[in-house]
Design an enzyme around this catalytic site. Structure first.
Site, short mmCIF file in Angstrom:
data_model
loop_
_atom_site.label_atom_id
_atom_site.label_comp_id
_atom_site.label_asym_id
_atom_site.label_seq_id
_atom_site.Cartn_x
_atom_site.Cartn_y
_atom_site.Cartn_z
N LYS A 272 0.86 -1.19 0.00
CA LYS A 272 0.00 0.00 0.00
C LYS A 272 0.90 1.25 0.00
CE LYS A 272 -2.84 3.32 1.71
NZ LYS A 272 -2.49 4.67 2.19
N ASP A 288 -5.82 4.49 -15.52
CA ASP A 288 -6.77 3.67 -14.77
C ASP A 288 -6.07 3.06 -13.55
OD1 ASP A 288 -8.43 1.66 -13.85
OD2 ASP A 288 -8.95 0.91 -15.83
N HIS A 386 3.72 12.94 10.07
CA HIS A 386 2.41 13.50 9.73
C HIS A 386 2.19 14.77 10.55
CE1 HIS A 386 0.13 10.75 7.16
NE2 HIS A 386 0.93 9.82 7.64
C1 MEV Z 1 0.32 4.75 4.91
O1 MEV Z 1 -0.52 5.34 3.92
C2 MEV Z 1 1.33 3.81 4.27
C3 MEV Z 1 2.19 3.03 5.27
O2 MEV Z 1 1.36 2.30 6.15
C4 MEV Z 1 3.06 2.11 4.45
C5 MEV Z 1 3.86 1.11 5.27
O3 MEV Z 1 3.46 0.74 6.40
O4 MEV Z 1 4.92 0.66 4.77
C6 MEV Z 1 3.04 3.95 6.11
#
Ligand code: MEV
Length: 434
Positions: A272, A288, A386
């Site tokens: 992700k 896409d 963050h």
């Molecule tokens: C957050 O959008 C993505 C992470 O969780 C990816 C990861 O854990 O390697 C920080």
């Protein structure tokens, strides 16, 4: 020649950032950015794109800085709602830049179209017969007029598979390998499959059921590598006395990768993080992103167990080595890329001349973003990053500019109170103290 290294970009106003983009292109003329300031798409155009349109939906568009891909500096547009992603990718690109940036390759733009053939009496014989007439079938598919053919694309190969086990028993699958050149290619492949289907029925005596491209585009791959000098990885936290040597960060990133390599629960999150880099560029260029997501995750499970798309290791000199290889079916002509004015600007800004070149940039951003996440997780965790980004945004909203943005943000982060009222107070006391 574009220079992707623009110091202090985040602290500038929107207008100043646009001016800096233009400067980065000098002496060449930069692309016209108007459609980025308005979002690009009119409701009237949108009305022709999908059904039941009643409006538009906007997302932030940021520029990832510091990227060098295959020796070329490139400014990369990213469309994403999540904070820290653009900053993370840009920072990692800066570390990679110290050692030449990213080296990336891509394969030919070969898509796979699938034909599911049911009710075949003798599967082995049918498979043989299809393969025996391969040349004739490929010529037949290419007989139809298409804009792709005039650009050098077309049918390249046929493969036949027998699916041995399924809820309805055995059946035959024919793969049409199709070169789509600069398109994403879904339409071309689907049309070619439909043209081929009656011929396959004739040869096999069966019935062609599905005729559709596969999103597991494992013949259309992109790969990026980077080597980060270990000294570049040394980490000094903004808050307290949290610090790590380059070796500690490197080994932490490798251990984090090992977790993803071994465990699907972690691999999903790790991947992700990669897609946090990939999707925003895919979206910015009108491509896409569901197709790219589907291909990436199917590829991550290709050996029967879902695993990491990237690998992290160290070389003999102790440098950190990252590698990401994944399917990347993106186009630079046709579809939303052509219709959406903002996507056109994205293609122009990156000055990509082929889908391979675009895929090479995207896979590099995926690798950078993966490294950003693993570095943060290995050191101070992602929440603090963050928070400091959020603190900077709040400081700017409170009226801070120049050096004061960082000072106000840092103090709020230290106090763990990130609020506009507090930012105003801190700003006042810093200004009075001058
Ligand atoms: C957050 O959008 C993505 C992470 O969780 C990816 C990861 O854990 O390697 C920080």
């Amino acid at each position: 020649m574009t220079n992707s290294r623009i110091a202090g970009f985040y602290a500038l106003s929107l207008a100043e950032r646009r001016a800096k983009l233009a400067e980065a292109f000098a002496p060449q003329t930069p692309p016209e950015l108007t459609s980025w300031t308005t979002g690009g798409l009119s409701v009237e155009t949108a009305d022709h794109m999908i059904e039941n349109v009643i409006g538009l939906y906007s997302l932030p568009l940021g520029i990832a800085l510091n990227f060098t891909v295959n020796g070329r500096d490139v400014l990369i547009p990213m469309v994403i709602e999540e904070p820290s992603v653009v900053a993370g990718a840009s920072f990692m690109a800066k570390l990679a830049r110290s050692n030449g940036g990213f080296t990336a390759t891509s394969t030919e733009p070969l898509m796979i179209g699938q034909l599911q053939v049911l009710d075949v009496e003798d599967l082995d014989k049918a498979a043989e017969q299809v393969l025996a007439r391969k040349a004739e079938l490929l010529t037949y598919v290419d007989g139809a007029e298409s804009s792709l053919k005039s650009r050098g694309g077309g049918a390249r190969d046929l493969e036949v598979r027998i699916v041995e086990e399924s809820p309805i028993g055995k059946f035959l699958v024919v793969h049409l390998i199709y070169d789509v050149r600069d398109a994403m290619g879904a339409n071309a492949v689907n049309t070619a499959c439909e043209r081929l289907a009656p011929k396959i029925e004739e040869i096999t005596g069966g019935r062609v059921h599905l005729k559709i491209l596969s999103n597991l585009t494992d013949k259309r791959m992109a790969k990026a590598t980077c080597v980060i000098p270990v000294k570049e990885l040394a980490f000094v936290g903004q808050i307290g006395n949290l610090s790590y040597t380059g070796e500690e960060v490197r080994d932490g990133i490798i251990a984090a990768y090992a977790f993803a390599a071994a465990d699907p629960y972690r691999a999903a999150t790790h991947n992700k993080g990669i897609m946090n880099g990939v999707d925003p560029v895919v979206i910015a260029t009108g491509n896409d992103w569901r197709a790219i997501e589907a291909g990436a995750h199917a590829y991550a499970a290709r050996n029967g167990r879902y695993t990491s798309l990237s690998t992290w290791s160290k070389d003999e000199s102790g440098n950190l080595v990252g590698e990401l290889e994944m399917p990347l079916a993106v186009g630079i002509v046709g579809g939303a890329t052509k219709v959406h004015p903002a996507a056109q600007v994205a293609i122009k800004l990156m000055d990509v001349k082929s889908t391979g070149e675009l895929a090479e940039i995207i896979v590099s951003v995926g690798l950078a973003q993966n490294m950003a996440a693993l570095r943060a997780l290995t050191t101070e965790g992602i929440q603090r990053g963050h928070m400091s980004l959020h603190a900077r945004q709040v400081a700017i909203a409170a009226g801070a500019s120049g050096d004061l943005i960082e000072k106000v943000a840092r103090q709020m982060a230290e106090e763990r109170v990130v609020r506009i009222e507090r930012a105003v107070e801190i700003l006042k006391s810093l200004e009075n103290g001058k």
